[in-house]
Design an enzyme around this catalytic site. Structure first.
Site, PDB file in Angstrom:
ATOM      1  N   LYS A   9      89.764   5.223 -27.585  1.00 45.13           N
ATOM      2  CA  LYS A   9      90.415   6.262 -28.387  1.00 45.13           C
ATOM      3  C   LYS A   9      91.906   6.340 -28.060  1.00 45.13           C
ATOM      4  CE  LYS A   9      87.085   8.913 -27.016  1.00 45.13           C
ATOM      5  NZ  LYS A   9      85.942   9.719 -26.725  1.00 45.13           N
ATOM      6  N   HIS A  49      95.545  12.224 -21.226  1.00 48.61           N
ATOM      7  CA  HIS A  49      94.125  12.454 -21.472  1.00 48.61           C
ATOM      8  C   HIS A  49      93.471  12.978 -20.203  1.00 48.61           C
ATOM      9  CE1 HIS A  49      90.235  11.897 -23.398  1.00 48.61           C
ATOM     10  NE2 HIS A  49      89.798  11.529 -22.208  1.00 48.61           N
ATOM     11  N   ARG A  76      74.584   7.610 -26.971  1.00 44.61           N
ATOM     12  CA  ARG A  76      74.514   7.745 -25.504  1.00 44.61           C
ATOM     13  C   ARG A  76      74.024   9.130 -25.111  1.00 44.61           C
ATOM     14  NH1 ARG A  76      80.280   6.820 -23.814  1.00 44.61           N
ATOM     15  NH2 ARG A  76      79.532   7.297 -21.736  1.00 44.61           N
ATOM     16  N   SER A  96      84.929   4.127 -23.633  1.00 46.83           N
ATOM     17  CA  SER A  96      84.929   5.203 -24.631  1.00 46.83           C
ATOM     18  C   SER A  96      86.282   5.926 -24.619  1.00 46.83           C
ATOM     19  CB  SER A  96      83.798   6.179 -24.290  1.00 46.83           C
ATOM     20  OG  SER A  96      83.944   7.398 -24.964  1.00 46.83           O
ATOM     21  N   ASP A 146      83.215   4.353 -31.292  1.00 51.90           N
ATOM     22  CA  ASP A 146      82.982   5.256 -30.156  1.00 51.90           C
ATOM     23  C   ASP A 146      82.225   6.494 -30.603  1.00 51.90           C
ATOM     24  OD1 ASP A 146      83.333   6.256 -27.399  1.00 51.90           O
ATOM     25  OD2 ASP A 146      84.458   7.811 -28.451  1.00 51.90           O
TER      26      ASP A 146
END
Ligand code: URA
Length: 440
Positions: A188, A83, A169, A184, A162
């Protein structure tokens, strides 16, 4: 439980219990808590922060708010994921996923779309005609089993808390909060079900974290959350003060990824991909295989150069409905109608190539979206031909702009000229990586 009690606790800086955090996440996801109370809690978290224990509870509550995948069962062995915290010109997934798969490690990844200055893998993939990013969970699993590689969008069912909280947000000025960003991202990743996760935390003016201290704190936090959730973790902190590689813009980045899998591509991007892939293989090897850095590096370089990674990319794209003629001949990818090069006016050394300003120029050309769902122009963008530290002569090509609109071209020309500064004295090149943090 009452929302006002949870709110007043966090307002006064007191830690929330696991039960309170679970109640908040479940009630908000179910639609039984109004946005104004959720917003108030997010703002209190932004200002008061959270302990590591609270952040782990928040992450797990969000991860468990919907479907969770068990990639090990699907892939039939240890599953590794990656990620990136988001950057400019970051097309790493397009190369690293097929590269790792070409070494015999199955990969099944869900990626996101771009928002603001930060690009998204799904948009890049959609510049290949027909590429389907909306796979059902069944199809995702079937392709992972069949080909050992699948790359799609996140299903709505994955970490829905999320999705809802992130949207809130975005409009309540509560995005830049370490506990909220870390939970967050990690919710995921945990819901996506890999055993090992490599995090690429970007640091610089084109990243969420603009200094090393904050990037380090975010990386450490996410590694700790992953470890607490039973995952093997490696985080690298990489530079985002200048764009990664040359191309910034969707089809341009796909073309650069293909070039890299043909054995070419910009040196910095190639090196970045080799390092991320090396860490992924190291996790996948679980201390028994791929432990020798030099050997792993040689294998990865071989598969980038001999077409094996590209063959995996082609297989991936074909299985997801793409017109692979665009991969075989990248000139078939969407092309802009106006292509203009900006040249250096003076000799010297490149002192700055602001990733943020280059991203803004690509954005102004139409490559990015301001809000979710906005259309984007896949063909447009910027190619940057210089890196910090390069010595240049007058007339050297600095950037090439790809535009479909004369007015937008004009605006972006001004921005790229602001982005690049030249010094009369030599300038040190920027490092690619600043640190590596491992989970234990
Ligand atoms: N990426 C995410 O997925 N969430 C954040 O909060 C920031 C970056």
């Amino acid at each position: 439980m009452r929302a006002v009690d949870i709110l007043s606790k966090k307002r006064d800086g007191l830690p929330l219990t696991e039960a309170e955090i679970n109640w908040f996440v479940q009630t908000y996801t179910a639609g039984d808590l109004p946005d104004y109370q959720a917003s108030a809690l997010l703002m209190a978290i932004c200002i008061r922060g959270m302990s590591r224990e609270e952040i782990v509870h928040l992450t797990l509550a969000m991860a468990q708010s919907g479907e969770t995948l068990h990639l090990r069962d699907i892939l039939g062995g240890y599953a590794v994921d990656k990620h990136s915290s988001g950057g400019v010109g970051d097309k790493t997934t397009l190369v690293v996923l097929p590269l790792v798969a070409s070494c015999g490690v199955a990969v099944a990844k869900m990626s996101g779309r771009g928002l603001g200055f930060s690009g998204g893998t799904l948009d890049k993939l959609e510049s290949i005609r027909g590429y389907d990013v909306n796979l059902s969970t069944d199809r995702f699993e079937a392709l992972a089993k069949q080909n050992g590689i699948v790359l799609s969008g996140q299903t709505r069912a994955l970490a829905p808390a999320d999705g809802k909280l992130y949207a809130l947000r975005d409009v309540t000025a509560t995005v830049p909060s370490l506990p909220l960003i870390a939970s967050s991202i990690m919710s995921k990743k945990i819901a996506a079900g890999a055993d090992g996760i490599v995090l690429d935390v970007k640091m610089g003016d084109g990243a969420f974290m603009s200094n090393l201290e904050d990037a380090h704190e975010l990386a450490r936090l996410m590694v700790d959350i992953g470890v607490d959730a039973g995952r093997d973790m490696i985080a690298v902190i990489s530079d985002m003060n200048q764009p990664l590689g040359a191309a910034v813009g969707n089809a341009l980045e796909v073309a650069e990824a293909i070039e890299t899998m043909q054995g070419g591509g910009p040196a910095d991007f190639r090196e970045h991909c080799l390092e991320i892939a090396r860490h992924m293989l190291r996790l996948a090897g679980q201390g028994e295989q791929w432990t020798d850095a030099a050997e792993v590096r040689a294998l990865l370089e071989k598969n980038l150069n001999n077409g094996q990674a590209l063959a995996k990319f082609r297989l991936l794209a074909e299985a997801q409905g793409a017109d692979v003629r665009m991969i075989d001949d990248p000139s078939q990818l969407p092309q802009a109608s106006m292509v203009e090069t900006v040249d250096a006016k003076q000799a010297g050394y490149i002192a700055q190539v602001s990733a943020l300003k280059i991203a803004q120029a690509a954005f102004d050309l139409g490559a990015g979206r301001e809000k979710k769902g906005d259309p984007i122009d896949l063909a447009v963008g910027v190619q940057v031909h210089v890196n910090v530290g390069d010595q240049i002569e007058p007339g050297a090509s600095l950037v090439t702009l790809h535009a479909n609109d004369a007015q937008r071209l004009e605006q972006s020309r001004v921005l790229v000229q602001e982005a690049i500064t030249v010094s009369e004295s030599p300038v040190e090149p920027l490092p690619l990586f600043y640190d590596v943090i491992e989970g234990v």
